[in-house]
Design a protein around this motif. Structure first.
Motif, PDB file in Angstrom:
ATOM      1  N   GLN A 245       8.413   4.030   5.327  1.00 19.27           N
ATOM      2  CA  GLN A 245       8.204   5.203   4.468  1.00 19.27           C
ATOM      3  C   GLN A 245       6.783   5.212   3.898  1.00 19.27           C
ATOM      4  N   ALA A 246       6.284   4.050   3.514  1.00 22.28           N
ATOM      5  CA  ALA A 246       4.920   3.960   2.967  1.00 22.28           C
ATOM      6  C   ALA A 246       3.909   4.384   4.014  1.00 22.28           C
ATOM      7  N   THR A 247       4.141   3.959   5.254  1.00 24.08           N
ATOM      8  CA  THR A 247       3.227   4.256   6.355  1.00 24.08           C
ATOM      9  C   THR A 247       3.041   5.753   6.548  1.00 24.08           C
ATOM     10  N   SER A 248       4.104   6.517   6.275  1.00 23.39           N
ATOM     11  CA  SER A 248       4.016   7.962   6.537  1.00 23.39           C
ATOM     12  C   SER A 248       3.405   8.737   5.364  1.00 23.39           C
ATOM     13  N   ARG A 249       3.116   8.042   4.229  1.00 21.63           N
ATOM     14  CA  ARG A 249       2.480   8.744   3.105  1.00 21.63           C
ATOM     15  C   ARG A 249       1.003   9.022   3.415  1.00 21.63           C
ATOM     16  N   ASP A 250       0.396   9.933   2.640  1.00 23.63           N
ATOM     17  CA  ASP A 250      -0.990  10.374   2.870  1.00 23.63           C
ATOM     18  C   ASP A 250      -2.003   9.234   2.978  1.00 23.63           C
ATOM     19  N   GLN A 251      -2.985   9.409   3.762  1.00 26.61           N
ATOM     20  CA  GLN A 251      -4.175   8.555   3.847  1.00 26.61           C
ATOM     21  C   GLN A 251      -3.894   7.140   4.329  1.00 26.61           C
ATOM     22  N   TYR A 252      -2.703   6.892   4.796  1.00 28.89           N
ATOM     23  CA  TYR A 252      -2.381   5.540   5.226  1.00 28.89           C
ATOM     24  C   TYR A 252      -3.032   5.272   6.581  1.00 28.89           C
TER      25      TYR A 252
ATOM     26  N   ASP B 272       0.839  -1.197   0.000  1.00 29.29           N
ATOM     27  CA  ASP B 272       0.000   0.000   0.000  1.00 29.29           C
ATOM     28  C   ASP B 272       0.879   1.254   0.000  1.00 29.29           C
ATOM     29  N   ARG B 273       0.414   2.299  -0.710  1.00 28.94           N
ATOM     30  CA  ARG B 273       1.085   3.607  -0.747  1.00 28.94           C
ATOM     31  C   ARG B 273       2.467   3.567  -1.387  1.00 28.94           C
ATOM     32  N   THR B 274       2.635   2.701  -2.368  1.00 30.20           N
ATOM     33  CA  THR B 274       3.908   2.698  -3.096  1.00 30.20           C
ATOM     34  C   THR B 274       3.776   3.458  -4.417  1.00 30.20           C
ATOM     35  N   GLY B 275       2.582   3.994  -4.704  1.00 28.07           N
ATOM     36  CA  GLY B 275       2.396   4.794  -5.912  1.00 28.07           C
ATOM     37  C   GLY B 275       1.835   4.033  -7.100  1.00 28.07           C
ATOM     38  N   LYS B 276       1.316   2.839  -6.860  1.00 26.05           N
ATOM     39  CA  LYS B 276       0.796   2.008  -7.958  1.00 26.05           C
ATOM     40  C   LYS B 276      -0.295   2.700  -8.765  1.00 26.05           C
ATOM     41  N   SER B 277      -1.273   3.283  -8.070  1.00 29.39           N
ATOM     42  CA  SER B 277      -2.422   3.855  -8.785  1.00 29.39           C
ATOM     43  C   SER B 277      -2.011   5.077  -9.600  1.00 29.39           C
ATOM     44  N   THR B 278      -1.205   5.955  -8.998  1.00 33.21           N
ATOM     45  CA  THR B 278      -0.696   7.133  -9.715  1.00 33.21           C
ATOM     46  C   THR B 278       0.056   6.695 -10.964  1.00 33.21           C
TER      47      THR B 278
ATOM     48  N   LYS C 270       8.185 -13.803  -2.278  1.00 33.57           N
ATOM     49  CA  LYS C 270       8.167 -15.255  -2.529  1.00 33.57           C
ATOM     50  C   LYS C 270       7.474 -15.590  -3.859  1.00 33.57           C
ATOM     51  N   LEU C 271       6.744 -14.630  -4.407  1.00 33.02           N
ATOM     52  CA  LEU C 271       5.971 -14.894  -5.633  1.00 33.02           C
ATOM     53  C   LEU C 271       6.697 -14.453  -6.897  1.00 33.02           C
ATOM     54  N   MET C 272       7.849 -13.790  -6.734  1.00 29.06           N
ATOM     55  CA  MET C 272       8.559 -13.229  -7.895  1.00 29.06           C
ATOM     56  C   MET C 272       9.066 -14.319  -8.811  1.00 29.06           C
ATOM     57  N   THR C 273       8.874 -14.089 -10.117  1.00 31.15           N
ATOM     58  CA  THR C 273       9.432 -14.992 -11.126  1.00 31.15           C
ATOM     59  C   THR C 273      10.211 -14.141 -12.119  1.00 31.15           C
ATOM     60  N   LYS C 274      10.679 -14.763 -13.187  1.00 33.60           N
ATOM     61  CA  LYS C 274      11.582 -14.019 -14.084  1.00 33.60           C
ATOM     62  C   LYS C 274      10.903 -12.882 -14.848  1.00 33.60           C
ATOM     63  N   ASN C 275       9.584 -12.886 -14.955  1.00 32.02           N
ATOM     64  CA  ASN C 275       8.975 -11.748 -15.661  1.00 32.02           C
ATOM     65  C   ASN C 275       8.584 -10.589 -14.725  1.00 32.02           C
ATOM     66  N   TRP C 276       9.197 -10.566 -13.521  1.00 27.36           N
ATOM     67  CA  TRP C 276       8.999  -9.430 -12.609  1.00 27.36           C
ATOM     68  C   TRP C 276      10.183  -8.473 -12.725  1.00 27.36           C
ATOM     69  N   THR C 277       9.888  -7.184 -12.660  1.00 25.56           N
ATOM     70  CA  THR C 277      10.943  -6.173 -12.558  1.00 25.56           C
ATOM     71  C   THR C 277      10.635  -5.315 -11.342  1.00 25.56           C
ATOM     72  N   THR C 278      11.619  -5.144 -10.485  1.00 26.42           N
ATOM     73  CA  THR C 278      11.437  -4.344  -9.273  1.00 26.42           C
ATOM     74  C   THR C 278      11.922  -2.921  -9.515  1.00 26.42           C
ATOM     75  N   LEU C 279      11.093  -1.941  -9.140  1.00 27.24           N
ATOM     76  CA  LEU C 279      11.501  -0.539  -9.241  1.00 27.24           C
ATOM     77  C   LEU C 279      11.452   0.103  -7.854  1.00 27.24           C
ATOM     78  N   ASP C 280      12.418   0.960  -7.589  1.00 30.09           N
ATOM     79  CA  ASP C 280      12.518   1.656  -6.315  1.00 30.09           C
ATOM     80  C   ASP C 280      11.486   2.794  -6.285  1.00 30.09           C
ATOM     81  N   ALA C 281      10.467   2.642  -5.445  1.00 34.34           N
ATOM     82  CA  ALA C 281       9.357   3.602  -5.406  1.00 34.34           C
ATOM     83  C   ALA C 281       9.704   4.893  -4.672  1.00 34.34           C
ATOM     84  N   SER C 282      10.930   5.003  -4.147  1.00 36.40           N
ATOM     85  CA  SER C 282      11.301   6.273  -3.500  1.00 36.40           C
ATOM     86  C   SER C 282      11.868   7.267  -4.519  1.00 36.40           C
TER      87      SER C 282
END
Ligand code: TMP
Ligand code: MG
Length: 211
Positions: free
Chosen positions: A141-148, A17-23, A168-180
């Motif tokens: 950091q996510a906890t301190s974002r708005d509306q949390y 939650d609050r990692t910026g997915k919807s935006t 634990k669910l990550m497979t090779k077609n996942w890419t991780t991006l730093d949300a900060s």
């Protein structure tokens, strides 16, 4: 595939939650449309359907449901959209999906007594993503974002367990991006990744998740 025309790509945006997915999901669809591509936004839970309304009430704590039951409701909310997801992909529309079965498994299996394999069962067979973009942000950091903190599951301890489960669910077609990073920097990376995958999917058939 009904035709030999290129299909759309199924792009999933996941994260706590609050990692910026919807935006970011909205920005990505807008950017693809501005480039003249066919793209649509999909959001889970889809709180507008009768099934999704149950999930929405549960999250807003106006309805209590047994833990297995709410897990199956979140899954049912995805299954009810599967025909329209497949149809749109086959018609060349790229779908940017804000949360999917990975959230379903990561959050339910953060509850006591739930193992990951049981949680995966009810989403087994829905369309498999071409790419999962996973946004990471330290939970503090996510906890301190708005509306949390207003909905169910929005507690630091619960989020920490959910994040461990995503990993634990990550497979090779996942890419991780730093949300900060800045909104624009994340957007640019998401747009580049998506454009590349859209070129790769071609007429490749849509696979089934966890099959
Ligand atoms: P949202 O804030 O993105 O609308 O998500 C609502 C909450 O529901 C969020 O805490 C994650 C949780 N969730 C599940 O527990 N199971 C699911 O299948 C989905 C899609 C979300
Ligand atoms: Mg939320």
């Amino acid at each position: 595939m009904a035709t030999d025309r290129n299909r759309g790509a199924l792009i999933i945006i996941e994260g706590g939650d609050r990692t910026g997915k919807s935006t970011q999901s909205k920005m990505l669809v807008d950017a693809l449309l501005a480039d003249g591509k066919q793209a649509e936004l999909v959001k889970f839970p889809d709180r507008t359907t009768p099934i999704g309304k149950l999930a929405g009430s549960y999250l807003q704590k106006t309805l209590d449901l047994e833990d297995h039951a709410i897990h199956l409701i979140f899954s049912a909310n995805r299954w009810e959209k599967v025909p329209s997801i497949i149809e749109r992909l086959e018609n060349g529309i790229t779908l940017v999906v804000d949360r999917y079965a990975f959230s379903g498994v990561a959050y339910t299996s953060a509850k006591r007594g739930f193992d990951i394999e049981w949680c995966k069962q009810s989403d087994t067979g829905i369309p498999a993503p071409d790419l999962v973009i996973y946004l990471t942000l330290p939970v503090d950091q996510a906890t301190s974002r708005d509306q949390y903190g207003t909905e169910r599951y929005e507690s630091t301890q619960f989020q920490k367990r959910a994040v461990e489960n995503f990993e634990k669910l990550m497979t090779k077609n996942w890419t991780t991006l730093d949300a900060s990073q800045s909104i624009d920097a994340i957007h640019q990376q998401m747009k580049d990744l998506t454009t590349e995958i859209m070129q790769q999917v071609g007429t490749r058939s849509i696979e089934k998740l966890w099959v």
